[in-house]
Each structure stands twice: as structure tokens, then as C-alpha cells.
Design a protein around this motif. Sequence first.
Motif, mmCIF file in Angstrom:
data_model
loop_
_atom_site.group_PDB
_atom_site.id
_atom_site.type_symbol
_atom_site.label_atom_id
_atom_site.label_comp_id
_atom_site.label_asym_id
_atom_site.label_seq_id
_atom_site.Cartn_x
_atom_site.Cartn_y
_atom_site.Cartn_z
ATOM 1 N N PRO A 1 7.905 2.634 10.442
ATOM 2 C CA PRO A 1 6.510 2.659 10.478
ATOM 3 C C PRO A 1 6.205 4.201 10.688
ATOM 4 C CG PRO A 1 7.388 2.315 12.681
ATOM 5 C CD PRO A 1 8.498 2.362 11.777
ATOM 6 N N GLN A 2 4.743 4.386 9.973
ATOM 7 C CA GLN A 2 4.374 5.783 9.942
ATOM 8 C C GLN A 2 3.695 6.260 11.317
ATOM 9 O OE1 GLN A 2 4.015 7.956 7.399
ATOM 10 N NE2 GLN A 2 5.546 6.420 6.388
ATOM 11 N N THR A 3 3.290 5.345 12.073
ATOM 12 C CA THR A 3 2.871 5.440 13.343
ATOM 13 C C THR A 3 3.095 3.978 14.201
ATOM 14 O OG1 THR A 3 0.669 4.464 13.404
ATOM 15 C CG2 THR A 3 0.887 6.838 12.835
ATOM 16 N N PRO A 4 3.164 4.012 15.358
ATOM 17 C CA PRO A 4 3.430 2.936 16.195
ATOM 18 C C PRO A 4 2.306 1.508 15.910
ATOM 19 C CG PRO A 4 3.412 4.490 17.790
ATOM 20 C CD PRO A 4 3.061 5.228 16.231
ATOM 21 N N ALA A 5 1.114 1.930 15.165
ATOM 22 C CA ALA A 5 0.381 0.912 14.948
ATOM 23 C C ALA A 5 0.665 0.009 13.966
ATOM 24 C CB ALA A 5 -1.068 1.604 14.590
ATOM 25 N N PHE A 6 1.742 0.566 13.099
ATOM 26 C CA PHE A 6 2.208 -0.442 11.953
ATOM 27 C C PHE A 6 3.156 -1.242 12.369
ATOM 28 C CE2 PHE A 6 0.035 3.389 9.798
ATOM 29 C CZ PHE A 6 -0.488 2.728 8.508
ATOM 30 N N THR A 7 3.293 -2.410 11.828
ATOM 31 C CA THR A 7 4.459 -3.472 12.011
ATOM 32 C C THR A 7 5.293 -3.340 10.800
ATOM 33 O OG1 THR A 7 2.907 -4.690 13.656
ATOM 34 C CG2 THR A 7 4.780 -5.844 12.776
ATOM 35 N N THR A 8 6.484 -3.161 10.980
ATOM 36 C CA THR A 8 7.393 -3.243 9.740
ATOM 37 C C THR A 8 8.182 -4.294 9.845
ATOM 38 O OG1 THR A 8 8.972 -1.835 10.814
ATOM 39 C CG2 THR A 8 7.571 -0.787 9.473
ATOM 40 N N PRO A 9 8.624 -4.799 8.513
ATOM 41 C CA PRO A 9 8.706 -4.463 7.398
ATOM 42 C C PRO A 9 7.498 -4.878 6.707
ATOM 43 C CG PRO A 9 10.049 -6.284 7.200
ATOM 44 C CD PRO A 9 9.906 -6.062 8.780
ATOM 45 N N TYR A 10 6.916 -3.931 5.864
ATOM 46 C CA TYR A 10 5.723 -4.511 4.853
ATOM 47 C C TYR A 10 5.678 -3.997 3.525
ATOM 48 C CZ TYR A 10 3.584 0.157 5.920
ATOM 49 O OH TYR A 10 3.402 1.603 6.034
ATOM 50 N N ALA A 11 4.815 -4.697 2.622
ATOM 51 C CA ALA A 11 5.242 -4.398 1.369
ATOM 52 C C ALA A 11 3.998 -3.738 0.733
ATOM 53 C CB ALA A 11 5.358 -5.649 0.492
ATOM 54 N N VAL A 12 4.189 -2.470 0.207
ATOM 55 C CA VAL A 12 3.380 -1.683 -0.601
ATOM 56 C C VAL A 12 3.458 -2.146 -1.866
ATOM 57 C CG1 VAL A 12 2.561 0.635 -1.124
ATOM 58 C CG2 VAL A 12 3.281 0.098 1.068
ATOM 59 N N VAL A 13 2.210 -2.404 -2.723
ATOM 60 C CA VAL A 13 2.338 -2.911 -4.298
ATOM 61 C C VAL A 13 1.452 -2.346 -4.880
ATOM 62 C CG1 VAL A 13 3.182 -5.204 -3.436
ATOM 63 C CG2 VAL A 13 0.894 -4.733 -3.660
ATOM 64 N N ILE A 14 1.870 -2.135 -6.351
ATOM 65 C CA ILE A 14 1.006 -1.722 -7.368
ATOM 66 C C ILE A 14 0.569 -2.916 -8.085
ATOM 67 C CG2 ILE A 14 0.576 -0.434 -9.498
ATOM 68 C CD1 ILE A 14 2.693 1.570 -8.478
ATOM 69 N N VAL A 15 -0.702 -3.455 -8.124
ATOM 70 C CA VAL A 15 -1.076 -4.411 -8.660
ATOM 71 C C VAL A 15 -1.731 -4.468 -10.143
ATOM 72 C CG1 VAL A 15 -2.429 -6.588 -8.529
ATOM 73 C CG2 VAL A 15 -1.321 -5.752 -6.410
ATOM 74 N N THR A 16 -1.530 -4.909 -11.112
ATOM 75 C CA THR A 16 -2.331 -4.957 -12.255
ATOM 76 C C THR A 16 -3.045 -6.138 -12.514
ATOM 77 O OG1 THR A 16 -0.353 -3.846 -13.636
ATOM 78 C CG2 THR A 16 -2.221 -4.868 -14.816
ATOM 79 N N PHE A 17 -4.302 -5.709 -12.178
ATOM 80 C CA PHE A 17 -5.408 -6.963 -11.951
ATOM 81 C C PHE A 17 -5.883 -7.507 -13.644
ATOM 82 C CE2 PHE A 17 -5.781 -5.344 -7.973
ATOM 83 C CZ PHE A 17 -6.169 -6.425 -7.222
ATOM 84 N N ASP A 18 -6.153 -8.593 -13.859
ATOM 85 C CA ASP A 18 -6.276 -9.186 -14.957
ATOM 86 C C ASP A 18 -7.366 -8.454 -15.887
ATOM 87 O OD1 ASP A 18 -4.468 -11.140 -14.082
ATOM 88 O OD2 ASP A 18 -6.251 -12.742 -13.957
ATOM 89 N N GLU A 19 -8.124 -7.670 -15.262
ATOM 90 C CA GLU A 19 -9.250 -6.858 -16.179
ATOM 91 C C GLU A 19 -8.582 -5.565 -16.771
ATOM 92 O OE1 GLU A 19 -11.181 -9.491 -13.324
ATOM 93 O OE2 GLU A 19 -9.586 -7.985 -13.060
ATOM 94 N N GLY A 20 -7.250 -5.296 -16.274
ATOM 95 C CA GLY A 20 -6.651 -4.273 -17.048
ATOM 96 C C GLY A 20 -6.362 -2.701 -15.904
ATOM 97 N N PHE A 21 -6.696 -2.972 -14.942
ATOM 98 C CA PHE A 21 -6.819 -1.639 -14.045
ATOM 99 C C PHE A 21 -5.867 -1.841 -12.889
ATOM 100 C CE2 PHE A 21 -9.612 -4.360 -11.763
ATOM 101 C CZ PHE A 21 -9.545 -4.148 -10.487
ATOM 102 N N ARG A 22 -5.329 -0.889 -12.301
ATOM 103 C CA ARG A 22 -4.336 -0.914 -11.483
ATOM 104 C C ARG A 22 -4.489 -0.434 -10.080
ATOM 105 N NH1 ARG A 22 1.020 0.639 -15.050
ATOM 106 N NH2 ARG A 22 1.423 -1.206 -15.756
ATOM 107 N N LEU A 23 -4.249 -0.893 -8.971
ATOM 108 C CA LEU A 23 -4.626 -0.834 -7.698
ATOM 109 C C LEU A 23 -3.234 -0.749 -6.602
ATOM 110 C CD1 LEU A 23 -7.008 -0.003 -5.474
ATOM 111 C CD2 LEU A 23 -7.048 -2.823 -5.363
ATOM 112 N N LEU A 24 -3.212 0.330 -5.944
ATOM 113 C CA LEU A 24 -2.085 0.542 -4.998
ATOM 114 C C LEU A 24 -2.626 -0.225 -3.573
ATOM 115 C CD1 LEU A 24 0.743 1.585 -4.100
ATOM 116 C CD2 LEU A 24 -0.526 3.679 -3.312
ATOM 117 N N THR A 25 -2.160 -0.898 -3.057
ATOM 118 C CA THR A 25 -2.552 -1.645 -1.805
ATOM 119 C C THR A 25 -1.246 -2.221 -0.930
ATOM 120 O OG1 THR A 25 -4.210 -3.342 -0.916
ATOM 121 C CG2 THR A 25 -2.919 -3.825 -3.335
ATOM 122 N N ASN A 26 -1.591 -3.233 -0.029
ATOM 123 C CA ASN A 26 -0.383 -3.919 0.454
ATOM 124 C C ASN A 26 -0.474 -5.512 0.324
ATOM 125 O OD1 ASN A 26 -0.033 -1.492 1.739
ATOM 126 N ND2 ASN A 26 -0.140 -2.150 4.009
#
Length: 127
Positions: free
Chosen positions: A61-86
Motif C-alpha cells: 500500500p501507498q499509505t495505510p488507507a489502501f487495502t491490498t492487493p488491488y488491481a490497477v488497470v488500463i481500460v480501452t473503452f468501446d469508443e476508442g479511448f483509454r483510461l487508467l483506473t482501478n
Amino acid sequence: MSEPFWNGCAAGQLRYQRCAACDEAAFDPVWACRRCGADRMQWQVSAGLGEIYSHTIVWRPQTPAFTTPYAVVIVTFDEGFRLLTNLVGGTVADVRAGLRVRVSFHQVGGGIAVPYVTPAEEDKEAT
């Protein structure tokens, strides 16, 4: 510049830009199209469906506020753009490239909502 994006999140909409000159989809917000250079970017509302392009699992975890493990993902949305999220609503064992996901919004306080993704029902039915 990103105000329309954040206003959309607060309203439960995932917004991105599309170039009126060449039709290229874009996210992060830009003044001019990365493909053709035109300054004709228009805000659009995504249907909120896409697939995981890439991912990593965070074990420390980056800080104690984060619960691990968690997945960080890059998503390609159907419209053709990408977004980094969880990815939320599943386990890290569920994460894989090609997993269909749907956007969901999480309130973080002060009227701010952030987009996360969850496995899409259509993918759950396929497995």
C-alpha cells in the motif's frame, strides 16, 4: 480544461473527447487532437463499457488507507479511448487482459466522484 470530465463523473457519466475533424477519441483532455492537430475537440458521453488492455496488481500500500492487493488497470473503452483506473467488485485473480468491464463511480467526498470499473455482466456470463 478537465472540468467537463469531473462534472460528468459527479453526474454518473464517463466523458471523453472526440475530434470533430478526424473522429479520433481522446482521454486525457486536450486542446488539440493528437492525430491531426485540429482544435475541434468535443466532449462525448461514453456508454461506459470496455475491456482491460493491461493491468498490474499492487501488493504494497501507498499509505495505510489502501487495502491490498488491488488491481490497477488500463481500460480501452468501446469508443476508442483509454483510461487508467482501478478494478473493483472482483478479486485480483479475476483480472486479465480482455476482461469486459463497466464503469462505476465512487464518491470520495466534497462532491467528487472517481471512475472505477467492475467486471461487466456480459463477461461474467461468458465464464
